[in-house]
Motif scaffolding. Structure first.
Motif, short mmCIF file in Angstrom:
data_model
loop_
_atom_site.label_atom_id
_atom_site.label_comp_id
_atom_site.label_asym_id
_atom_site.label_seq_id
_atom_site.Cartn_x
_atom_site.Cartn_y
_atom_site.Cartn_z
N GLU A 200 34.51 23.78 -43.97
CA GLU A 200 34.18 22.53 -43.30
C GLU A 200 32.95 21.92 -43.94
O GLU A 200 32.05 22.63 -44.40
N ASN A 202 30.08 19.09 -42.85
CA ASN A 202 29.53 18.27 -41.76
C ASN A 202 30.46 18.23 -40.55
O ASN A 202 30.63 17.19 -39.90
N GLY A 203 31.06 19.37 -40.24
CA GLY A 203 31.90 19.48 -39.06
C GLY A 203 33.35 19.09 -39.24
O GLY A 203 34.15 19.21 -38.32
N ASP A 204 33.71 18.62 -40.43
CA ASP A 204 35.09 18.19 -40.70
C ASP A 204 35.78 19.19 -41.63
O ASP A 204 35.20 19.60 -42.64
N SER A 205 37.01 19.54 -41.31
CA SER A 205 37.78 20.43 -42.17
C SER A 205 38.03 19.78 -43.53
O SER A 205 38.29 18.58 -43.62
N TYR A 209 41.30 17.65 -48.22
CA TYR A 209 40.51 16.92 -49.21
C TYR A 209 40.95 17.24 -50.64
O TYR A 209 41.24 18.40 -50.97
N LYS A 217 32.43 12.61 -50.23
CA LYS A 217 31.84 12.98 -48.95
C LYS A 217 30.45 13.59 -49.12
O LYS A 217 29.54 13.35 -48.32
N SER A 221 26.62 12.18 -47.73
CA SER A 221 25.86 13.00 -46.79
C SER A 221 24.36 12.78 -46.88
O SER A 221 23.61 13.31 -46.04
N SER A 351 26.99 17.36 -33.91
CA SER A 351 27.44 16.70 -35.15
C SER A 351 28.37 17.56 -35.97
O SER A 351 29.17 17.05 -36.76
N SER A 353 30.53 19.52 -34.56
CA SER A 353 31.72 19.67 -33.71
C SER A 353 31.96 21.08 -33.21
O SER A 353 33.10 21.47 -32.99
#
Length: 360
Positions: A200, A202-205, A209, A217, A221, A351, A353
């Motif tokens: 992950e 920043n909390g996103d899988s 990608y 991404k 950041s 942030s 998640s």
């Protein structure tokens, strides 16, 4: 005749201690018959279960401590409940909670660890026969388990050289990113293991990608980035068991954002703080600490105005309203232990998640 004492976890409440008559145990029916097993073939392998529930659900089992049955015993598995659907069996012995070996721990402490996990918990269990066989052989049960099965959450701050890691990805694939870490660089100092896999950002899988999307991404950041990473051994452990690695199970010990445990003993003027219900910056409603009086137990314990309460006396306060939280604080007449977090750390955890499951 023999008596059986049980106490344990039932939903979100501790069950009352009770005694039950067990007619099967007596002079003519010993509670445990040890058979010689020099090869140890009767000892099975630990099983791992990732239990995920809704806030209104329980995990669907009770954890017992029994006089005639050693260990932390899984009992009263609810038909159709989370535990039963995942495959937990009556009589299983609990060995590990979220990667922590618990067989040697006090029973109430183990119960608190499960409750503090929020809505997701990773359990390692051993069937009852194997557990008792291993104990009779004098085996160290902790040696039957992997050393560390937790992914790692790392917060990296860029310096003049960058973040201190590079990303490789097999050509034509998505979501498979391995990290090369610069020795003594920002990523290394933040605890990112060399050769780890990125799960992950920043909390996103990052599963969907491409390399180009991940690079974009990272640039977006700014100067700070939060990575959920897993070593090859940890990634393989989860993959072989069909379990999904999540931030809720992560080792957060290297993060600069910490929760704090405050132990307060009431003085003649009380604890010296007010508890107020207010909206959380991350959404929802929370219980916050205000009007901390100078020189009184709350300030001496390290309480700061604006801290949010996460747990009271070892039990999560997630989902409790104001009156319920106050009742928890007053449950013990002269002392209370609070798990709290300051606003900056609270915003960070939201942030990524991971919410209260990581915090606790």
């Amino acid at each position: 005749a023999a008596m059986k004492q049980t106490k344990g976890l039932e939903g979100d409440k501790m069950s009352i201690i009770k005694f039950e008559f067990n007619p099967k145990v007596g002079i003519d029916n010993p509670a445990l018959t040890l058979t010689e097993d020099t090869d140890g073939d009767s000892v099975g392998e630990p099983r791992f279960y990732l239990l995920t529930k809704e806030s209104t659900e329980t995990f669907g089992f009770c954890l017992h401590e029994e006089l005639v049955c050693p260990g932390h015993v899984i009992r009263q598995i609810e038909m159709g409940g989370v535990a039963q659907r995942r495959g937990l069996q009556d009589g299983d012995r609990l060995l590990q909670v979220n990667g922590h070996f618990v067989d040697h721990m006090d029973h109430l402490r183990v119960v608190q660890k499960i409750k503090a996990s929020g809505n997701q918990v990773l359990l390692a269990v051993l069937d009852g026969d194997s557990y008792e066989a291993a104990k009779s052989l004098g085996r160290d049960l902790s040696q039957m388990l992997p050393d560390d099965i937790r992914p790692r959450l790392c917060h990296v701050t860029r310096d003049k050289s960058g973040f201190g890691f590079s990303v490789s990805c097999p050509e034509g694939t998505k979501g498979t990113f391995q990290l090369s870490v610069l020795q003594d660089g920002p990523a290394d100092r933040a605890g990112v293991p060399p050769g780890s896999w990125l799960l992950e950002l920043n909390g996103d899988s990052v599963k969907s990608y491409s390399h180009t999307q991940l690079t974009r991404k990272l640039k977006q950041s700014g100067n700070k980035v939060t990575l959920l990473v897993a070593s090859s051994a940890v990634e393989e452990f989860y993959r072989l068991r069909g379990l999904r690695v999540t931030a809720a199970l992560a080792d957060t010990s290297r993060l600069p954002f910490k929760v704090r445990e405050l132990h307060l003993v009431k003085g003649p003027a009380g604890y010296g703080f007010l508890l107020k219900e207010d909206d959380c910056s991350s959404g929802g409603v929370g219980q916050f600490l205000w009007d901390v009086d100078a020189g009184l137990p709350a300030e001496k314990a390290g309480m700061k105005e604006g801290d949010r309460v996460l747990a009271v006396n070892g039990e999560s306060s997630e989902g409790l309203d104001h009156e319920q939280t106050v009742d928890r604080v007053r449950a013990r007449e002269d002392e209370v232990t609070l798990l709290v977090i300051d606003p900056a750390a609270d915003e960070f955890y939201h942030s990524v998640s991971s919410g209260g499951m990581v915090l606790l």
